[in-house]
Design an enzyme around this catalytic site. Structure first.
Site, PDB file in Angstrom:
ATOM      1  CE  LYS A   1      -5.628   2.192  -6.008  1.00 19.06           C
ATOM      2  NZ  LYS A   1      -6.621   1.920  -5.438  1.00 19.06           N
TER       3      LYS A   1
ATOM      4  CG  ASP B   1      -6.067  -2.844  -2.682  1.00 22.58           C
ATOM      5  OD1 ASP B   1      -5.566  -2.608  -1.519  1.00 22.58           O
ATOM      6  OD2 ASP B   1      -7.142  -2.057  -2.911  1.00 22.58           O
TER       7      ASP B   1
ATOM      8  CE  LYS C   1      -9.248  -4.605  -1.968  1.00 21.89           C
ATOM      9  NZ  LYS C   1     -10.443  -3.778  -1.936  1.00 21.89           N
TER      10      LYS C   1
ATOM     11  CG  ASP D   1      -6.019  -1.315  -7.119  1.00 18.73           C
ATOM     12  OD1 ASP D   1      -6.914  -0.517  -7.576  1.00 18.73           O
ATOM     13  OD2 ASP D   1      -5.827  -0.950  -5.637  1.00 18.73           O
TER      14      ASP D   1
ATOM     15  CG  ASP E   1      -9.170  -2.128   1.050  1.00 21.00           C
ATOM     16  OD1 ASP E   1      -8.309  -1.920   0.002  1.00 21.00           O
ATOM     17  OD2 ASP E   1     -10.377  -2.650   0.887  1.00 21.00           O
TER      18      ASP E   1
ATOM     19  CD  GLU F   1      -5.200   0.513  -2.142  1.00 23.55           C
ATOM     20  OE1 GLU F   1      -6.380   0.541  -1.247  1.00 23.55           O
ATOM     21  OE2 GLU F   1      -5.315   0.505  -3.295  1.00 23.55           O
TER      22      GLU F   1
ATOM     23  NE  ARG G   1      -9.526   6.850  -0.414  1.00 25.65           N
ATOM     24  CZ  ARG G   1     -11.023   6.711  -0.213  1.00 25.65           C
ATOM     25  NH1 ARG G   1     -11.354   7.601   0.400  1.00 25.65           N
ATOM     26  NH2 ARG G   1     -11.746   6.247  -0.738  1.00 25.65           N
TER      27      ARG G   1
HETATM   28  N1  BES Z   1      -8.732  -0.668  -5.197  1.00 30.48           N
HETATM   29  C1  BES Z   1      -9.824  -0.506  -4.610  1.00 30.48           C
HETATM   30  C2  BES Z   1     -10.969  -0.148  -5.231  1.00 30.48           C
HETATM   31  C3  BES Z   1     -11.855  -1.323  -6.170  1.00 30.48           C
HETATM   32  C4  BES Z   1     -12.639  -2.289  -5.753  1.00 30.48           C
HETATM   33  C5  BES Z   1     -11.503  -1.168  -7.125  1.00 30.48           C
HETATM   34  C6  BES Z   1     -13.469  -3.103  -6.631  1.00 30.48           C
HETATM   35  C7  BES Z   1     -12.122  -2.441  -8.365  1.00 30.48           C
HETATM   36  C8  BES Z   1     -12.995  -3.162  -7.868  1.00 30.48           C
HETATM   37  C9  BES Z   1      -9.659   0.574  -3.557  1.00 30.48           C
HETATM   38  O1  BES Z   1      -8.324   0.625  -3.051  1.00 30.48           O
HETATM   39  C10 BES Z   1     -10.423   0.325  -2.404  1.00 30.48           C
HETATM   40  O2  BES Z   1     -10.275  -0.693  -1.624  1.00 30.48           O
HETATM   41  N2  BES Z   1     -11.350   1.126  -1.874  1.00 30.48           N
HETATM   42  C11 BES Z   1     -12.077   0.923  -1.005  1.00 30.48           C
HETATM   43  C12 BES Z   1     -12.232   2.292   0.009  1.00 30.48           C
HETATM   44  C13 BES Z   1     -12.984   2.024   1.076  1.00 30.48           C
HETATM   45  C14 BES Z   1     -12.150   1.329   2.090  1.00 30.48           C
HETATM   46  C15 BES Z   1     -13.238   3.750   1.677  1.00 30.48           C
HETATM   47  C16 BES Z   1     -13.500   0.303  -1.303  1.00 30.48           C
HETATM   48  O3  BES Z   1     -13.992   0.902  -2.483  1.00 30.48           O
HETATM   49  O4  BES Z   1     -14.010  -0.330  -0.564  1.00 30.48           O
HETATM   50 ZN    ZN Z   2      -6.825  -0.063  -4.600  1.00 29.04          ZN
HETATM   51 MN    MN Z   3      -7.857  -0.667  -1.544  1.00 28.96          MN
END
Ligand code: BES
Ligand code: ZN
Ligand code: MN
Length: 497
Positions: free
Chosen positions: A263, A268, A275, A286, A345, A347, A349
């Site tokens: 990834k 992000d 966020k 990220d 968010d 993103e 996947r």
């Molecule tokens: N890059 C984030 C995941 C992340 C969060 C990595 C904190 C490291 C620390 C990812 O893109 C994300 O935002 N995931 C969301 C998914 C949700 C919206 C289904 C998450 O984990 O909140």
């Molecule tokens: Zn992310």
């Molecule tokens: Mn995200």
């Protein structure tokens, strides 16, 4: 830091510092009783008073007082002798870096690897700990003095046996550490520097230096290939998305490759599903999966691993602007599967699904993706382990074992069909987020839909990519997680297995 080996008698070797391992009982460590004798009982006194107890990562400087050739001894704790592991040695070496550096030493000699266990493994582990533990990202510091001052470590052997094997272990460890440090450097770079274009350039540079193939798929070609998942994420950014394809050939032409997917979200912000501001700066990491893939390809090439290996990195930035993809949008991914965006968010996947689909053309022997994918994985496992999910018990097992051996531990989560119910959309084939529960698993389940018939595993490194507090051989910041794990896995890959 330079790491090498030499042959000499430990206490007759004139040096600034000699690193010596000590267990929780003085008599358990080779050389320590002898050293104690030479130093007139100083070490035994430290054990008696509890000033040094030999617990893991305890560290104590002892003056050589002219009775041994080294000016000082860096005494570092290894815990219980019968629990000695490569990881304990790696950590002790990292701890010694700070001990010696704190005392202002520039060069050290070490007999830590003589503490016990398999000689070759112990040598590799300690050299790894030294090199990784001495890392600092100070490119943007005008005053670079804070860096640990230790720049040279020589592993000492009292006999001249196995010279070729020892030299090889040191060289290979240096190459492996270089790759981890490249990964750390890439992750440490801020988002305004490490854009998708920067990542692509770094990959091209690495490929040129190691003699492997690198191709960058630009936006127009992505459009032709219908990579609408990646394109959707990139829509809200002025930074052009890049799809990096790295190919290393270390085995015969008809050997199916292992394909790694990383990834590469260079920042992000969450996109329209923005966020919270608190801690958002961390989201420059990220692209840790991408950096791990680039590092692993460098390591495979420099170590000349006898495998065919492909690295795929979908890189984009996830920002909100007038053109950004939105909740409610429906995206037709490269595979044809349609996805309703319920949260911009989620993103990662969206870009990974296109990369996993693209990977099918290689008929991978194994397909492994690595991604800072979910906060939920961090909630589940913290920073002690990365999450692993997969559709092949053997691949998962091999990776779990590589994790134990390297100290980059993994813990398996299920991707049972039942979780798919959470990802069903009313208007498209899937939705891109499943809501509050089992967030790490639903993300993994989503990716599984794009792995085809390949033997596939997914590594969620959200909790392990960024070190918050600092560990013995992982200073605060980018951990470079994934490289040692994947190289260890690749070392065990046999043709047609
Ligand atoms: N890059 C984030 C995941 C992340 C969060 C990595 C904190 C490291 C620390 C990812 O893109 C994300 O935002 N995931 C969301 C998914 C949700 C919206 C289904 C998450 O984990 O909140
Ligand atoms: Zn992310
Ligand atoms: Mn995200």
């Amino acid at each position: 830091m330079q790491i090498r080996t030499t042959v000499a008698a430990p206490f007759e070797c004139a040096c600034e510092a000699l690193v010596v391992g000590g267990f929780d009982r003085l008599e358990d460590a080779p050389y320590l009783a002898l050293l104690d004798e030479k130093l007139g009982g100083q070490i035994a006194e430290l054990y008696r008073s509890g000033e040094f107890d030999g617990k893991r990562n305890a560290v104590r400087m002892v003056d050589g007082i002219g009775r041994v050739a080294p000016q000082r001894i860096v005494l570092v704790g290894l815990g219980r002798k019968r629990e000695l592991s490569d990881e304990a040695l790696r950590q002790a070496a990292g701890t010694a870096v700070r001990g010696a550096g704190g005392a202002g030493c520039r060069a050290a000699v070490s007999i830590l690897h003589l503490a016990g266990g398999d000689e070759d493994a112990a040598l590799r582990a300690t050299l790894e700990g030294f090199r990784l533990g001495s890392y600092a990202f100070d490119r943007y510091k005008t005053d670079k003095k804070k860096k640990p001052s230790l720049t040279e470590v020589t592993a000492l052997f009292p006999d001249g046996q196995q010279k070729a094997r020892r030299t090889r272990a040191a060289k290979e460890t240096a190459a492996l550490c270089d790759a981890v440090l490249l990964t750390r450097d890439l992750v440490s770079e801020p988002g305004n520097v490490a854009t998708p274009t920067f990542l692509a350039e770094a990959a091209v540079r690495m490929a040129a230096a190691t003699g492997i193939d690198c191709r960058i798929v630009e936006r127009e070609e992505m459009e032709r290939l219908a990579m609408h998942g990646i394109l959707a994420v990139a829509q809200g950014s002025r930074q052009a998305p890049k799809f990096i394809v790295l190919e290393y050939r270390g085995a015969g032409v008809d050997e199916r490759p292992v394909v790694l997917v990383g990834k590469g979200v260079t920042f992000d912000a969450g996109g329209i599903s923005l966020k919270p501001g608190e801690g958002m700066d961390r989201m420059k990491d990220d692209m840790s999966g991408a950096a791990a893939v680039i590092g692993t390809l460098q390591a495979a090439a420099t170590l000349k691993l006898p495998v065919n290996l492909v690295g795929l990195v979908p890189a984009a930035e996830n920002l909100p602007d007038g053109g950004a993809y939105k909740p409610g949008d429906i995206v037709t991914t490269m595979s044809g599967t349609t996805v309703e965006i319920v949260n911009t968010d989620a993103e990662g996947r969206m870009l990974l699904c296109d990369a996993l689909h693209y990977a099918q053309r290689y008929k991978p022997a194994a397909l492994i993706d690595i991604a800072t994918l979910t906060g939920a994985c961090m909630v589940a496992l913290g920073s002690e382990a990365s999450g692993i999910m997969g559709n092949s018990a053997r691949l998962v097992r091999d990776l779990l074992q590589a994790g134990e051996r390297t100290g980059e531990r993994l813990w398996e989560l299920p991707v049972w069909d039942g979780y798919g119910d959470l990802m069903k959309s009313d208007v498209a084939d899937l939705k891109n987020a499943g809501g509050r529960w089992a967030g790490a698993v639903t993300a993994g389940w989503f990716l599984k839909q794009f792995a085809g018939n390949a033997r596939w595993a997914h590594l969620d490194i959200a909790g392990t990519a960024w070190e918050e507090k600092g560990r013995p051989y992982t200073p605060k910041g980018a951990a470079g997680v994934g490289v040692r794990l994947l190289v260890e896995y690749l070392r065990g890959v046999r043709p047609e297995s």
